[in-house]
Design a protein around this motif. Sequence first.
Motif, PDB file in Angstrom:
ATOM      1  N   THR A   1      -4.256  -1.259  -0.035  1.00  0.00           N
ATOM      2  CA  THR A   1      -3.380  -2.209   0.661  1.00  0.00           C
ATOM      3  C   THR A   1      -2.938  -3.365  -0.234  1.00  0.00           C
TER       4      THR A   1
ATOM      5  N   THR B   1      -5.242  -4.673  -2.894  1.00  0.00           N
ATOM      6  CA  THR B   1      -6.460  -5.374  -3.319  1.00  0.00           C
ATOM      7  C   THR B   1      -6.342  -5.936  -4.737  1.00  0.00           C
ATOM      8  N   THR B   2      -5.893  -5.080  -5.660  1.00  0.00           N
ATOM      9  CA  THR B   2      -5.832  -5.464  -7.072  1.00  0.00           C
ATOM     10  C   THR B   2      -4.911  -6.678  -7.251  1.00  0.00           C
ATOM     11  N   TRP B   3      -3.803  -6.647  -6.551  1.00  0.00           N
ATOM     12  CA  TRP B   3      -2.831  -7.747  -6.607  1.00  0.00           C
ATOM     13  C   TRP B   3      -3.467  -9.048  -6.096  1.00  0.00           C
TER      14      TRP B   3
ATOM     15  N   PHE C   1       0.692  -7.368   3.075  1.00  0.00           N
ATOM     16  CA  PHE C   1       1.309  -7.028   1.788  1.00  0.00           C
ATOM     17  C   PHE C   1       2.804  -7.312   1.858  1.00  0.00           C
TER      18      PHE C   1
ATOM     19  N   SER D   1       2.559 -10.562 -10.857  1.00  0.00           N
ATOM     20  CA  SER D   1       3.529  -9.541 -10.425  1.00  0.00           C
ATOM     21  C   SER D   1       3.104  -8.202 -11.025  1.00  0.00           C
TER      22      SER D   1
ATOM     23  N   PHE E   1      -4.516   1.764 -10.604  1.00  0.00           N
ATOM     24  CA  PHE E   1      -4.385   0.779  -9.530  1.00  0.00           C
ATOM     25  C   PHE E   1      -2.986   0.174  -9.480  1.00  0.00           C
TER      26      PHE E   1
ATOM     27  N   LYS F   1       3.880   1.670  -7.770  1.00  0.00           N
ATOM     28  CA  LYS F   1       5.200   1.057  -7.571  1.00  0.00           C
ATOM     29  C   LYS F   1       5.109  -0.373  -7.037  1.00  0.00           C
TER      30      LYS F   1
HETATM   31  P1  A3P Z   1       1.582   1.812  -4.393  1.00  0.00           P
HETATM   32  O1  A3P Z   1       0.743   3.015  -4.624  1.00  0.00           O
HETATM   33  O2  A3P Z   1       2.340   1.876  -3.103  1.00  0.00           O
HETATM   34  O3  A3P Z   1       2.481   1.488  -5.523  1.00  0.00           O
HETATM   35  P2  A3P Z   1      -5.216  -1.389  -4.110  1.00  0.00           P
HETATM   36  O4  A3P Z   1      -5.162  -2.466  -5.138  1.00  0.00           O
HETATM   37  O5  A3P Z   1      -5.719  -1.864  -2.779  1.00  0.00           O
HETATM   38  O6  A3P Z   1      -5.864  -0.176  -4.619  1.00  0.00           O
HETATM   39  O7  A3P Z   1      -3.701  -1.017  -3.793  1.00  0.00           O
HETATM   40  C1  A3P Z   1      -2.884  -0.381  -4.744  1.00  0.00           C
HETATM   41  C2  A3P Z   1      -1.443  -0.587  -4.344  1.00  0.00           C
HETATM   42  O8  A3P Z   1      -1.043  -1.934  -4.685  1.00  0.00           O
HETATM   43  C3  A3P Z   1      -0.511   0.323  -5.117  1.00  0.00           C
HETATM   44  O9  A3P Z   1       0.603   0.565  -4.257  1.00  0.00           O
HETATM   45  C4  A3P Z   1      -0.151  -0.549  -6.303  1.00  0.00           C
HETATM   46  O10 A3P Z   1       1.005  -0.153  -6.986  1.00  0.00           O
HETATM   47  C5  A3P Z   1       0.029  -1.887  -5.609  1.00  0.00           C
HETATM   48  N1  A3P Z   1      -0.063  -3.028  -6.528  1.00  0.00           N
HETATM   49  C6  A3P Z   1      -0.941  -3.200  -7.544  1.00  0.00           C
HETATM   50  N2  A3P Z   1      -0.708  -4.367  -8.169  1.00  0.00           N
HETATM   51  C7  A3P Z   1       0.330  -4.947  -7.525  1.00  0.00           C
HETATM   52  C8  A3P Z   1       1.043  -6.186  -7.714  1.00  0.00           C
HETATM   53  N3  A3P Z   1       0.730  -7.009  -8.685  1.00  0.00           N
HETATM   54  N4  A3P Z   1       2.055  -6.451  -6.857  1.00  0.00           N
HETATM   55  C9  A3P Z   1       2.374  -5.600  -5.863  1.00  0.00           C
HETATM   56  N5  A3P Z   1       1.743  -4.424  -5.643  1.00  0.00           N
HETATM   57  C10 A3P Z   1       0.742  -4.099  -6.471  1.00  0.00           C
END
Ligand code: A3P
Length: 304
Positions: free
Chosen positions: A55, A57-59, A204, A242, A268, A271
């Motif tokens: 959802t 998380t990494t961001w 998100f 970003s 992680f 898109k």
């Molecule tokens: P998508 O697979 O739709 O591109 P998590 O961090 O919870 O594992 O979630 C991963 C999702 O967050 C992926 O989505 C990933 O591309 C997206 N993501 C990772 N870093 C991001 C960022 N800095 N800004 C926006 N989305 C990001």
Amino acid sequence: MDLSSLPREKWWGDEYLVQLEGFWFRPQRVKPIKRVINHYNPLPSDVILVTSPKTGTTWLKSVLYSILNRSSKHKLAVKHPHELVPFLEVQVFAEADEPPILPAPSDGPRLFATHIPYQLLTKTLDYSQCKVVYLTRNPKDTLVSLWHFVNKWNMEKVDQPWSLDEATDKFCRGISLYGPYYDHVLGYRELSLKRPENVLFVTFEDMLEDPHGYVKKLGEFLGCPFEKDEEDEVEEIVKNCSIEVLSSHDVNKSEESTTWFPLPCNSFFRKGKTGDYKNYLSNESIQRIDTLTKERFHSLGFMY
Ligand code: A3P
């Protein structure tokens, strides 16, 4: 705990999930999750990011880390967000024989992340004044992101990719990592309505639409608001977190996997957009998820 006594369901390939108190987990996570439930006493100054997998998380880890540490540009360029902000049940409480590695509170607020549902963390959170940021994402993009992630994971293990129809069916039946997704979201949604000073519920989609506004909102919520003359700092955080900038760092581009997760560090980042589900899900699947979303969310006034 005897894992073999827990209900189990096939997930993908030869992976299966086990059910604990109504939620589904990878078997190896059950013991660390129990350790978090039994031994983690959050300090009032602790900040915990809670999410369902995929959802964003990494961001949000990178955003929260940057807000709490302000000049974090350099750190983000050399450490993966998952190293900067450890998961309680994956990193901090991973080893049964070793005491958890908890940073000293004198170094500032401790920032952790977890995917554990509120229903299992009720006692931990109800008796603490810690701050919880809950991030969620629309179920269709969450599912598609998970499906991509699993297939990357799957590649080396089985020849057959995990079909999206099967992934959709499992997701709708609640058999998903830390799922059911709907129960996960609703648990924290209700808590945020009950205790808004301690729990901030973020989506998100809202973050993506107004990252600047949300960085400021998160700063206020965490008790470290940005002053009027710190607009540039807010802008820097938005830019440094970003997906374009984050995924360009060598540490995040790496094909190496971390010690605690069998996938390359770059898995992680994909898109990072909303609505990608339209490129993958059939009309039938969209309808099935929309019906479920209506039943579970709309009836409680939560629109997705
Ligand atoms: P998508 O697979 O739709 O591109 P998590 O961090 O919870 O594992 O979630 C991963 C999702 O967050 C992926 O989505 C990933 O591309 C997206 N993501 C990772 N870093 C991001 C960022 N800095 N800004 C926006 N989305 C990001």
